[in-house]
Motif scaffolding. Sequence first.
Motif, PDB file in Angstrom:
ATOM      1  N   THR A   1     -25.237   6.535 -13.802  1.00  0.00           N
ATOM      2  CA  THR A   1     -25.480   6.366 -12.366  1.00  0.00           C
ATOM      3  C   THR A   1     -24.675   5.205 -11.811  1.00  0.00           C
ATOM      4  O   THR A   1     -24.035   5.315 -10.754  1.00  0.00           O
ATOM      5  N   GLN A   2     -24.669   4.101 -12.506  1.00  0.00           N
ATOM      6  CA  GLN A   2     -23.933   2.917 -12.058  1.00  0.00           C
ATOM      7  C   GLN A   2     -22.431   3.173 -12.038  1.00  0.00           C
ATOM      8  O   GLN A   2     -21.738   2.786 -11.092  1.00  0.00           O
ATOM      9  N   GLU A   3     -21.923   3.822 -13.084  1.00  0.00           N
ATOM     10  CA  GLU A   3     -20.484   4.108 -13.144  1.00  0.00           C
ATOM     11  C   GLU A   3     -20.059   5.048 -12.023  1.00  0.00           C
ATOM     12  O   GLU A   3     -19.007   4.864 -11.399  1.00  0.00           O
ATOM     13  N   LEU A   4     -20.874   6.059 -11.754  1.00  0.00           N
ATOM     14  CA  LEU A   4     -20.525   7.008 -10.698  1.00  0.00           C
ATOM     15  C   LEU A   4     -20.562   6.343  -9.331  1.00  0.00           C
ATOM     16  O   LEU A   4     -19.678   6.575  -8.495  1.00  0.00           O
ATOM     17  N   GLN A   5     -21.570   5.513  -9.089  1.00  0.00           N
ATOM     18  CA  GLN A   5     -21.646   4.810  -7.815  1.00  0.00           C
ATOM     19  C   GLN A   5     -20.431   3.911  -7.612  1.00  0.00           C
ATOM     20  O   GLN A   5     -19.900   3.787  -6.505  1.00  0.00           O
ATOM     21  N   ARG A   6     -19.976   3.303  -8.684  1.00  0.00           N
ATOM     22  CA  ARG A   6     -18.836   2.389  -8.585  1.00  0.00           C
ATOM     23  C   ARG A   6     -17.565   3.123  -8.173  1.00  0.00           C
ATOM     24  O   ARG A   6     -16.816   2.645  -7.318  1.00  0.00           O
ATOM     25  N   VAL A   7     -17.300   4.284  -8.772  1.00  0.00           N
ATOM     26  CA  VAL A   7     -16.076   5.007  -8.429  1.00  0.00           C
ATOM     27  C   VAL A   7     -16.203   5.714  -7.082  1.00  0.00           C
ATOM     28  O   VAL A   7     -15.199   5.940  -6.400  1.00  0.00           O
ATOM     29  N   ARG A   8     -17.422   6.076  -6.679  1.00  0.00           N
ATOM     30  CA  ARG A   8     -17.614   6.714  -5.375  1.00  0.00           C
ATOM     31  C   ARG A   8     -17.389   5.730  -4.236  1.00  0.00           C
ATOM     32  O   ARG A   8     -17.015   6.130  -3.129  1.00  0.00           O
ATOM     33  N   PHE A   9     -17.609   4.450  -4.486  1.00  0.00           N
ATOM     34  CA  PHE A   9     -17.438   3.426  -3.455  1.00  0.00           C
ATOM     35  C   PHE A   9     -16.376   2.413  -3.859  1.00  0.00           C
ATOM     36  O   PHE A   9     -16.510   1.217  -3.643  1.00  0.00           O
ATOM     37  N   ALA A  10     -15.298   2.922  -4.457  1.00  0.00           N
ATOM     38  CA  ALA A  10     -14.175   2.077  -4.839  1.00  0.00           C
ATOM     39  C   ALA A  10     -13.539   1.453  -3.594  1.00  0.00           C
ATOM     40  O   ALA A  10     -13.510   2.061  -2.519  1.00  0.00           O
ATOM     41  N   LYS A  11     -13.040   0.251  -3.753  1.00  0.00           N
ATOM     42  CA  LYS A  11     -12.401  -0.466  -2.652  1.00  0.00           C
ATOM     43  C   LYS A  11     -10.890  -0.257  -2.685  1.00  0.00           C
ATOM     44  O   LYS A  11     -10.323   0.211  -3.659  1.00  0.00           O
ATOM     45  N   GLY A  12     -10.238  -0.639  -1.594  1.00  0.00           N
ATOM     46  CA  GLY A  12      -8.788  -0.557  -1.530  1.00  0.00           C
ATOM     47  C   GLY A  12      -8.315   0.507  -0.560  1.00  0.00           C
ATOM     48  O   GLY A  12      -9.061   0.954   0.317  1.00  0.00           O
ATOM     49  N   ALA A  13      -7.063   0.934  -0.717  1.00  0.00           N
ATOM     50  CA  ALA A  13      -6.488   1.946   0.174  1.00  0.00           C
ATOM     51  C   ALA A  13      -7.214   3.276   0.014  1.00  0.00           C
ATOM     52  O   ALA A  13      -7.566   3.673  -1.091  1.00  0.00           O
ATOM     53  N   LEU A  14      -7.449   3.949   1.119  1.00  0.00           N
ATOM     54  CA  LEU A  14      -8.134   5.248   1.152  1.00  0.00           C
ATOM     55  C   LEU A  14      -9.473   5.210   0.421  1.00  0.00           C
ATOM     56  O   LEU A  14      -9.745   6.030  -0.471  1.00  0.00           O
ATOM     57  N   PRO A  15     -10.360   4.296   0.772  1.00  0.00           N
ATOM     58  CA  PRO A  15     -11.654   4.224   0.081  1.00  0.00           C
ATOM     59  C   PRO A  15     -12.437   5.514   0.273  1.00  0.00           C
ATOM     60  O   PRO A  15     -12.525   6.051   1.381  1.00  0.00           O
ATOM     61  N   PRO A  16     -13.024   6.070  -0.800  1.00  0.00           N
ATOM     62  CA  PRO A  16     -13.717   7.363  -0.687  1.00  0.00           C
ATOM     63  C   PRO A  16     -15.016   7.315   0.110  1.00  0.00           C
ATOM     64  O   PRO A  16     -15.450   8.341   0.632  1.00  0.00           O
ATOM     65  N   LYS A  17     -15.679   6.159   0.153  1.00  0.00           N
ATOM     66  CA  LYS A  17     -16.933   6.009   0.911  1.00  0.00           C
ATOM     67  C   LYS A  17     -17.960   7.078   0.534  1.00  0.00           C
ATOM     68  O   LYS A  17     -18.633   7.654   1.388  1.00  0.00           O
ATOM     69  N   GLY A  18     -18.057   7.330  -0.768  1.00  0.00           N
ATOM     70  CA  GLY A  18     -19.051   8.287  -1.245  1.00  0.00           C
ATOM     71  C   GLY A  18     -18.778   9.732  -0.887  1.00  0.00           C
ATOM     72  O   GLY A  18     -19.675  10.577  -0.977  1.00  0.00           O
ATOM     73  N   HIS A  19     -17.565  10.057  -0.493  1.00  0.00           N
ATOM     74  CA  HIS A  19     -17.214  11.387  -0.010  1.00  0.00           C
ATOM     75  C   HIS A  19     -17.646  12.475  -1.004  1.00  0.00           C
ATOM     76  O   HIS A  19     -17.236  12.473  -2.160  1.00  0.00           O
ATOM     77  N   LEU A  20     -18.473  13.393  -0.522  1.00  0.00           N
ATOM     78  CA  LEU A  20     -18.845  14.572  -1.308  1.00  0.00           C
ATOM     79  C   LEU A  20     -18.624  15.824  -0.476  1.00  0.00           C
ATOM     80  O   LEU A  20     -18.609  15.777   0.755  1.00  0.00           O
ATOM     81  N   TYR A  21     -18.470  16.950  -1.152  1.00  0.00           N
ATOM     82  CA  TYR A  21     -18.274  18.220  -0.458  1.00  0.00           C
ATOM     83  C   TYR A  21     -18.765  19.355  -1.341  1.00  0.00           C
ATOM     84  O   TYR A  21     -18.789  19.256  -2.572  1.00  0.00           O
TER      85      TYR A  21
END
Length: 331
Positions: free
Chosen positions: A153-173
């Motif tokens: 859970t922690q690892e997934l949250q970290r990559v879903r809200f990665a910082k930097g250029a084009l941040p995903p911001k938890g993007h799901l579809y």
Amino acid sequence: MSILFEHRQSAHCENGVVSNLLHHQGMTLSEPMVFGIGSGLFFVYLPFLKVNFAPGFSYRPMPGRIFRKLAKRLGIRVRHQRFSSPERAKAVLDEKLDQGIPVGLQVGVYHLTYFPDEYRFHFNAHNLVVYGKAADDYLISDPVMDYTTKLSTQELQRVRFAKGALPPKGHLYYLERLPEVYDLERAIKKGIRQTCNDMLAPVPIIGVNAMKWVARNIRKWPKTIGVKKTNHYLGQLVRMQEEIGTGGGGFRFIYAAFLQEASTLLRNPALAKRSEEMTAIGDAWRDFALNISRIYKNRKSGDDVYEQLAQQLLDLATREKQFFMRLKNDI
């Protein structure tokens, strides 16, 4: 909790996620067909956007654009969501998994623990599928891997809200509705026309004009910013080409496969010829990447190496301009 989801490896993450999600719902489209209809072949140069302290280079459209274009052209309804709250992002993901819906995610690469260290750097446009949960672990189908894996859970949250250029911001579809009927031939033609228009766009940052701009800068960079920084920029260019998904050369091979498939579906032999031409162009991109890597690793030096590299990219731009002009007339 696990959804019966077939993991199939692909050359590129977004194509693979889309193809696998559609396959799960009974709609079979090959990875090349997804890529071609979604107008995935691209080149953009963004000198004002820094990624890993180098200009932004990309051989693909913005994250999610391939899926959006494919969905529009085939009448597929897709739900996209972004979040300001990691807690809300997790809750929605869990809700969809509880409903038996596999979910696509946009994530950052740097903290993907199952990636080899050499492939983990700050790039936030990777795609994968979550198809279940076991205790505190999420079950992951990453189409660039040949096996399924897990993230906590922690690892997934970290990559879903990665910082930097084009941040995903938890993007799901996820898929909401598939069409009962769709016009595949019309979608193929629209996809090809869009790709031709993108690569022939009369602006400096997109398509063959962007390739020419980069080539001119390769000639200037050693004198204006120094050899060390130039080589770093070139390293970024080849990394985006060869290590992120499939990049420049690999994308050309996927597009060649799309044109071969489209030639049969449209009963258009000219597209088969274009497929052969694009395969040869892909080979030339791979040669370009090899020469960059030799310079980057100091295995090739001299006053003229950057001039030769610039000319190689200009030649590629010329070949692609001629190619897309011919392809546009074939449809």
